[in-house]
Design a protein around this motif. Structure first.
Motif, short mmCIF file in Angstrom:
data_model
loop_
_atom_site.label_atom_id
_atom_site.label_comp_id
_atom_site.label_asym_id
_atom_site.label_seq_id
_atom_site.Cartn_x
_atom_site.Cartn_y
_atom_site.Cartn_z
N GLY A 151 51.41 -45.29 76.70
CA GLY A 151 50.63 -45.99 75.69
C GLY A 151 51.45 -46.89 74.79
N SER A 152 51.24 -46.74 73.48
CA SER A 152 51.80 -47.66 72.49
C SER A 152 53.28 -47.41 72.18
CB SER A 152 50.99 -47.58 71.19
OG SER A 152 50.98 -46.25 70.70
N VAL A 153 53.81 -46.28 72.62
CA VAL A 153 55.20 -45.94 72.32
C VAL A 153 56.14 -46.68 73.27
CG1 VAL A 153 56.88 -44.09 72.04
CG2 VAL A 153 54.48 -43.69 71.48
N GLY A 154 57.16 -47.31 72.71
CA GLY A 154 58.14 -48.03 73.52
C GLY A 154 59.40 -47.20 73.72
N GLU A 155 60.46 -47.60 73.02
CA GLU A 155 61.74 -46.88 73.12
C GLU A 155 61.85 -45.73 72.13
OE1 GLU A 155 64.00 -47.54 75.50
OE2 GLU A 155 62.52 -48.97 76.25
N MET B 217 57.84 -43.59 64.56
CA MET B 217 56.49 -44.13 64.72
C MET B 217 55.44 -43.06 64.42
SD MET B 217 54.77 -45.81 68.16
CE MET B 217 55.60 -47.40 68.02
N VAL B 218 54.35 -43.48 63.79
CA VAL B 218 53.16 -42.65 63.65
C VAL B 218 52.03 -43.37 64.38
CG1 VAL B 218 51.44 -41.68 62.09
CG2 VAL B 218 53.86 -41.67 61.43
N VAL B 219 51.43 -42.68 65.35
CA VAL B 219 50.33 -43.26 66.13
C VAL B 219 49.02 -42.61 65.68
CG1 VAL B 219 49.37 -43.67 68.42
CG2 VAL B 219 51.86 -43.57 68.11
N LEU B 220 48.05 -43.43 65.32
CA LEU B 220 46.73 -42.93 64.95
C LEU B 220 45.83 -42.96 66.18
CD1 LEU B 220 46.24 -44.93 61.62
CD2 LEU B 220 47.18 -42.62 61.89
N GLY B 221 45.28 -41.82 66.54
CA GLY B 221 44.40 -41.74 67.70
C GLY B 221 43.15 -40.95 67.39
N GLY B 222 42.35 -40.70 68.42
CA GLY B 222 41.10 -39.98 68.22
C GLY B 222 39.95 -40.91 67.91
N THR C 152 38.05 -47.33 65.05
CA THR C 152 37.58 -48.33 64.08
C THR C 152 38.68 -49.31 63.68
OG1 THR C 152 38.04 -46.88 62.19
CG2 THR C 152 35.83 -46.75 63.17
N GLY C 153 39.90 -49.12 64.19
CA GLY C 153 40.98 -50.08 63.95
C GLY C 153 41.35 -50.25 62.50
N ILE D 109 47.97 -48.04 66.04
CA ILE D 109 46.78 -47.43 66.63
C ILE D 109 47.03 -47.17 68.12
CG2 ILE D 109 44.34 -47.78 67.21
CD1 ILE D 109 44.55 -47.47 64.30
N SER D 110 46.55 -46.06 68.61
CA SER D 110 46.67 -45.72 70.04
C SER D 110 46.14 -46.85 70.91
CB SER D 110 45.87 -44.45 70.32
OG SER D 110 45.62 -44.28 71.70
N THR D 111 46.92 -47.23 71.94
CA THR D 111 46.45 -48.24 72.89
C THR D 111 45.65 -47.63 74.03
OG1 THR D 111 48.54 -48.12 74.11
CG2 THR D 111 48.37 -49.81 72.40
N LEU D 112 45.85 -46.33 74.29
CA LEU D 112 45.09 -45.67 75.34
C LEU D 112 43.69 -45.27 74.86
CD1 LEU D 112 47.73 -43.31 77.02
CD2 LEU D 112 46.83 -45.48 77.89
N GLY D 113 43.53 -45.13 73.55
CA GLY D 113 42.23 -44.79 73.00
C GLY D 113 41.70 -43.48 73.56
N ALA D 114 40.45 -43.52 74.04
CA ALA D 114 39.80 -42.31 74.55
C ALA D 114 40.46 -41.76 75.81
CB ALA D 114 38.32 -42.60 74.83
#
Length: 410
Positions: A214-218, A348-353, A358-359, A386-391
């Motif tokens: 998903g949104s995490v790179g290195e 990094m902090v990823v917001l998911g769920g 709602t972005g 924000i999570s790129t994989l979403g659901a």
């Protein structure tokens, strides 16, 4: 040991030893390299495994015969003979990821090379802590399997995500389908569905999915905050999921954050979830409607029919009430995330769920609270995204964790 034993039969053999054990270990490391790093040449694998070219060539040939590895042809070379590139055969095995939610189930099928080849989202389902609810879940999974164009024996493992206190090592979930101390849920599911099963906490599975695909790179030190009806967290330290001593790390939503008398479903009062979760948002919304506020979420619906999804969709469609309430809970979530940043200093902090869908409506109030409550020297080094994989984050994570379990790789 019989030379005809397959890689998976060797994995299940607890009595393997000597040369056979060393060969199995090299095979596992080879498959692990292909799975986690990607395709490689014989020379690459010799360096990785610290093994000779003849030894690695023999192992690769064995794995090719079993259909697990594929020769992808020659690659360009700066001089001399062009080497062949090897990697996993995508069609040689598949893994199921099952995301169990309060009102629905989502299922995905992942191939050997981490491609999500089939996803069915939001299959209607109601989660109850009963055997009937468990049987219904098994029926939904079995129906999904039966609809796939592959034979069931090619599905090598299944990961199932559930919220609450889940111990993946023992296979118990102490919040859902916990009927006795005798048999873990993973074994019950395995016997009912007929596929080797891993049970995982939903937030940790989502965190792993986002980390791998998903949104995490290195980044290696990552916090994943799962904003749903409740609030959960998955923690990655040096690229590894952190479980804690008893396997229950990440209970972010149950930090005693507020001085209120609201009883949380965990039995305590004042938890972060009581004022900053999807459940809290739903209660706030109902209260506002009862007081006379209006919202497009109420179109063709009775108040008792309103779900969190309805409020979030209303916000995405510029509903003023939904946006205002998201801002209220976002500020409180942001205060909680500020605490995490001050403690962990993550990259990094990823917001998911669900709520993260709602972005900016949730990200901006959280970001504003971070600027207000977290230490600037620490906050400046942390990305908020924000999570790129979403659901699909939980489906992907569960599939990958099932793959790691089945192949004995990590």
């Amino acid at each position: 040991m019989n030379a005809t034993n397959t890689f998976f039969e060797e994995l299940e053999n607890e009595n393997i030893s000597g040369v056979a054990y060393k060969n199995l270990d090299l095979k596992k490391k080879t498959i692990g390299h292909f799975a986690n790093i990607g395709n490689a040449t014989i020379a690459d694998l010799c360096k990785e495994l610290n093994a000779s070219a003849p030894k690695v060539t023999t192992l690769i040939n064995d794995l090719i015969k079993e259909g697990l590895v594929k020769d992808y042809g020659k690659i360009d070379s700066t001089g001399g003979r062009r080497p062949n590139l090897y990697g996993l055969a995508s069609e040689s095995g598949f893994f199921l990821g099952v995301e169990v939610r309060k009102y629905h189930v989502s299922i995905g099928l992942l191939d050997f090379k981490k491609n999500l080849v089939k996803v069915t989202e939001k299959i209607p389902y109601r989660l109850f802590n009963t055997m009937d609810s468990l049987d219904e879940l098994c029926s939904i999974i079995q129906k999904f399997i039966n609809e796939q164009p592959i034979s069931k024996d090619k599905i090598l493992g299944m990961g199932i995500n559930l919220s609450g206190r889940v111990n993946f090592a023992t296979g118990y979930n102490y919040n859902s389908f916990y009927f006795s101390n005798d048999e873990p849920l993973s074994k019950i599911m395995e016997s009912k569905v007929g596929i080797k099963t891993l049970i995982e906490n939903d937030s940790r599975a989502m965190a792993y999915g986002e980390y791998c695909s998903g949104s995490v790179g290195e980044e290696k030190n990552v916090l994943f905050v799962n904003l749903d009806y409740g609030i959960g967290m998955g923690i990655l330290i040096n690229g590894q999921l952190y479980y804690g001593k008893s396997g229950y790390s990440g209970e972010f939503g149950h930090i005693p954050f507020f001085n209120n008398e609201i009883l949380c479903h965990c039995g305590k009062k004042g938890c972060l979830e009581t004022e900053a979760s999807g459940d809290a948002l739903l209660k706030l919304f109902i209260k506002k409607i009862e007081e006379g506020s209006s919202s497009i979420a109420m179109r063709n619906k009775k108040l008792e029919e309103i779900r969190l999804d309805d409020i979030l969709q209303a916000a995405i469609n510029d509903d003023v009430l939904a946006i205002e309430l998201l801002e209220q809970i976002g500020e409180k979530i942001g205060r909680g995330v500020a605490l995490l940043i001050n403690l962990f200093n993550p990259e990094m902090v990823v917001l998911g769920g669900m709520i993260a869908s709602t972005g900016n409506y949730i990200q901006l109030p959280i970001k504003s609270a971070l600027n207000k409550y977290s230490l600037s020297l620490v906050n400046n080094d942390t990305q908020l995204t924000i999570s790129t994989l979403g659901a699909k984050a939980g489906i992907v994570g569960a599939s990958l964790l099932a793959r790691n379990m089945t192949l004995s790789i990590g």
